[in-house]
Design an enzyme around this catalytic site. Structure first.
Site, PDB file in Angstrom:
ATOM      1  N   LYS A  11     -12.003 -21.743  22.151  1.00  0.00           N
ATOM      2  CA  LYS A  11     -11.752 -22.134  23.548  1.00  0.00           C
ATOM      3  C   LYS A  11     -11.171 -20.915  24.268  1.00  0.00           C
ATOM      4  O   LYS A  11     -10.358 -20.174  23.702  1.00  0.00           O
ATOM      5  CB  LYS A  11     -10.757 -23.309  23.623  1.00  0.00           C
ATOM      6  CG  LYS A  11     -11.262 -24.573  22.927  1.00  0.00           C
ATOM      7  CD  LYS A  11     -10.516 -25.847  23.348  1.00  0.00           C
ATOM      8  CE  LYS A  11      -9.055 -25.887  22.997  1.00  0.00           C
ATOM      9  NZ  LYS A  11      -8.754 -25.737  21.546  1.00  0.00           N
ATOM     10  N   ASP A  36      -6.001 -17.373  21.767  1.00  0.00           N
ATOM     11  CA  ASP A  36      -7.047 -17.825  20.834  1.00  0.00           C
ATOM     12  C   ASP A  36      -8.117 -16.747  20.660  1.00  0.00           C
ATOM     13  O   ASP A  36      -8.506 -16.415  19.538  1.00  0.00           O
ATOM     14  CB  ASP A  36      -7.726 -19.103  21.359  1.00  0.00           C
ATOM     15  CG  ASP A  36      -6.858 -20.341  21.184  1.00  0.00           C
ATOM     16  OD1 ASP A  36      -5.641 -20.182  20.949  1.00  0.00           O
ATOM     17  OD2 ASP A  36      -7.389 -21.457  21.285  1.00  0.00           O
ATOM     18  N   GLY A  45      -4.446 -24.372  19.425  1.00  0.00           N
ATOM     19  CA  GLY A  45      -3.133 -24.995  19.370  1.00  0.00           C
ATOM     20  C   GLY A  45      -3.244 -26.467  19.029  1.00  0.00           C
ATOM     21  O   GLY A  45      -4.259 -27.105  19.318  1.00  0.00           O
ATOM     22  N   SER A  46      -2.198 -27.026  18.417  1.00  0.00           N
ATOM     23  CA  SER A  46      -2.178 -28.469  18.174  1.00  0.00           C
ATOM     24  C   SER A  46      -1.808 -29.207  19.461  1.00  0.00           C
ATOM     25  O   SER A  46      -1.422 -28.598  20.447  1.00  0.00           O
ATOM     26  CB  SER A  46      -1.163 -28.792  17.080  1.00  0.00           C
ATOM     27  OG  SER A  46      -1.583 -28.239  15.859  1.00  0.00           O
ATOM     28  N   GLY A  47      -1.922 -30.526  19.418  1.00  0.00           N
ATOM     29  CA  GLY A  47      -1.592 -31.326  20.592  1.00  0.00           C
ATOM     30  C   GLY A  47      -2.829 -31.837  21.320  1.00  0.00           C
ATOM     31  O   GLY A  47      -2.712 -32.554  22.314  1.00  0.00           O
ATOM     32  N   HIS A  48      -4.017 -31.440  20.819  1.00  0.00           N
ATOM     33  CA  HIS A  48      -5.260 -31.859  21.473  1.00  0.00           C
ATOM     34  C   HIS A  48      -6.035 -32.858  20.620  1.00  0.00           C
ATOM     35  O   HIS A  48      -7.239 -33.059  20.826  1.00  0.00           O
ATOM     36  CB  HIS A  48      -6.140 -30.644  21.757  1.00  0.00           C
ATOM     37  CG  HIS A  48      -5.459 -29.573  22.526  1.00  0.00           C
ATOM     38  ND1 HIS A  48      -4.929 -29.806  23.775  1.00  0.00           N
ATOM     39  CD2 HIS A  48      -5.178 -28.277  22.234  1.00  0.00           C
ATOM     40  CE1 HIS A  48      -4.373 -28.690  24.229  1.00  0.00           C
ATOM     41  NE2 HIS A  48      -4.500 -27.753  23.304  1.00  0.00           N
ATOM     42  N   HIS A  84      -2.993 -27.805  28.753  1.00  0.00           N
ATOM     43  CA  HIS A  84      -1.611 -27.516  28.375  1.00  0.00           C
ATOM     44  C   HIS A  84      -0.697 -27.737  29.568  1.00  0.00           C
ATOM     45  O   HIS A  84       0.433 -27.270  29.598  1.00  0.00           O
ATOM     46  CB  HIS A  84      -1.467 -26.068  27.903  1.00  0.00           C
ATOM     47  CG  HIS A  84      -2.519 -25.661  26.937  1.00  0.00           C
ATOM     48  ND1 HIS A  84      -3.698 -25.073  27.336  1.00  0.00           N
ATOM     49  CD2 HIS A  84      -2.579 -25.790  25.592  1.00  0.00           C
ATOM     50  CE1 HIS A  84      -4.447 -24.839  26.248  1.00  0.00           C
ATOM     51  NE2 HIS A  84      -3.794 -25.275  25.190  1.00  0.00           N
TER      52      HIS A  84
END
Lengths: 335, 335
Positions: A104, A109, A53-56, A218
């Protein structure tokens, strides 16, 4: 929460476009995908792909480059990328020597990367995969069966990327990654939550004098919500969770990472790292390398995580290899 | 505001200790000072020193290393370092070829660095100084006569450091720094304020739907408080302030930096950079390099700044030289 964005639906694609425009000498985007690929692939080596996911950010595209990743796949914010995107990345980096996927450990995922791997195998591409589960905070959680994969993932990129750069086979590259996974442990703490763009709500609630130990990247619940304490107390809590998992013996060498979750000043990360160093040395371990900064974030979450990687000869040698990425640079030692 | 600190009075010293413990191969601390010095000075070259109040990390100690700074002096948070500290740094890095001081334009910094320079000169050390004033937001402000020095300062470090590494004389190193200063402009915007540890209050007040254009890196008032707008609108406001100052002609080359003020997710900085690229290219300029990240922060302020550096042949050549620091790495091009 105020944010520097346009439409919430466009954040990932505009971020990826921004990365490619800023770093055209390093990155290109596969058309009609959310996959960033190394501008010029090093020929004749195993491909190494990660994502999530994006945001990391800077994970994972910030680790594309010589000696680390060949491609990174971005899902929507805090959402797994779809199998077709992962498949596109695999195809883009395969050069006949196979591709390693560094995943991860989140249910979505793992499922989507595995599905992509199966399709790629059917199409004749050799694919191996490793699942990173360095977060010692909780077994099973909102998004995971088993332990979550967090900041330690970047050392898996590093080791796999170094092995691939040395010309190792897919199996050897996978073994290098597994060697790190078996020796790396992390835990995080948060003071303030992050808010997914467009959601209108922070990811979790926390009192004005509280902190959450064992938080996920998250905002998944951790182990304990307690009153905010001093940096030194936080350092002790983190070290107390991580070290027993590594069975360190006197003289064992480790690499330490103190990672900011997005909104924590670097000053505070170094204050935290200062006491963490003292505590780890008191246990008799030798810290051979330390990384302090924002390596695996959770948007604008305020907090930090500690990652400790126990060395063996193989890991030590792989960590020393040069790499050249946006977020991790290890220059060649002068002859 | 919750912070990962111990006693507010100890933040600077514990941060510096944390930096030295984390990076002993790069940094050492001069005893009884807040000065960090490059672990092994390159012999027979002009020394380059910068510094200022703490709270702007990685500035300035993060820029100590081959091809940039030899030492950085840290004051208390958002407070100028005292002359004796600056003097200690000058003495530590002088090798008989003189020392250049890179000063951000704040009244206290200019006064204290100049005082240190005078004492050093009296003691027989040749000292030159440059004052960075890249912030186009305001003339004269809370802490400054003239324009403030902000994120553009790191390109002054880069150019001066590269010139020094090439064996240039003190005068030549100073000229390299001045050449950058004359061609570099910045402006910032903030969404949320930062809070100095122990103060108990944010540095400024801002409404839940407001942003401040032209903010200083200590929270000094800017030009305008307006409703928060889109990333693209913010990009336009920043570009509209900076570009007219540079008199760019069609085909002029520039380096762009989109700098986070501390708590802004990297995702947002790239979304901002994405449109900034489009806007600068529309004006006919050629962007030869882009840096996106937290380079000059204001503790946990949320916001960003834009810096544009117009190249001439000298600047272009100096920017390309390799450097090896914690916060800026330019690797040697492969032969």
């Amino acid at each position: 929460m105020k944010k520097i964005i346009n439409e919430p639906n466009d954040v990932v694609t505009q971020m990826l476009d921004g990365m490619v425009k800023a770093h055209p000498e390093r990155l290109k985007r596969l058309e009609n995908t959310t996959v960033l690929v190394k501008k010029e692939l090093t020929p004749d080596k195993v491909g190494v792909v990660s994502g999530g996911g994006s945001g990391h950010e800077p994970a994972h595209a910030g680790y594309i480059g010589d000696g680390m990743l060949d491609a990174a796949v971005s899902g929507e914010v805090f959402t797994s990328p779809t199998p077709d995107q992962v498949l596109a990345a695999i195809k883009a980096v395969d050069q006949g020597k196979g591709v390693l996927l560094v995943i991860k450990n989140y249910t979505g995922d793992v499922m989507n990367f595995e599905m992509a791997a199966e399709i790629a195998e059917d199409e004749g591409i050799e694919v191996a995969q490793v699942v990173v589960n360095d977060d010692v905070a909780v077994e099973d959680s909102t998004h995971t069966t088993g332990r979550r994969g967090v900041a330690g993932t970047l050392f898996v990129h590093k080791a796999a990327g170094a092995a691939a750069a040395q010309g190792s086979s897919l199996n050897e590259v996978k073994n290098a990654a597994e060697s790190v996974i078996q020796n790396i442990k992390s835990i995080g703490i948060a003071l303030y939550p992050a808010e997914v763009p467009g959601s209108g709500n922070p990811g979790f609630e926390i009192g004005e004098n509280e902190m959450e130990l064992g938080i996920g990247i998250h905002g998944e619940p951790g182990m304990e919500t307690t009153e905010v304490s001093s940096a030194n107390d936080i350092a002790e809590r983190l070290v107390d969770q991580v070290l027993p998992e590594l069975n360190l013996k006197n003289g064992d060498e480790v690499t330490v990472m103190v990672n900011g979750l997005g909104a924590t000043p670097l000053m505070e990360l170094y204050i935290l790292s200062n006491h963490i160093h003292d505590l780890i040395r008191e246990k008799g371990a030798v810290i051979s390398d330390t990384h302090v900064g924002n390596f695996m974030t959770a948007l604008e979450m305020t907090g930090a995580s500690l990652t400790v990687l126990k060395h063996n000869e193989e890991i030590k040698s792989l960590l020393k290899q040069p790499c050249n990425t946006l977020a991790l640079n290890i220059q060649k030692e002068e002859a």
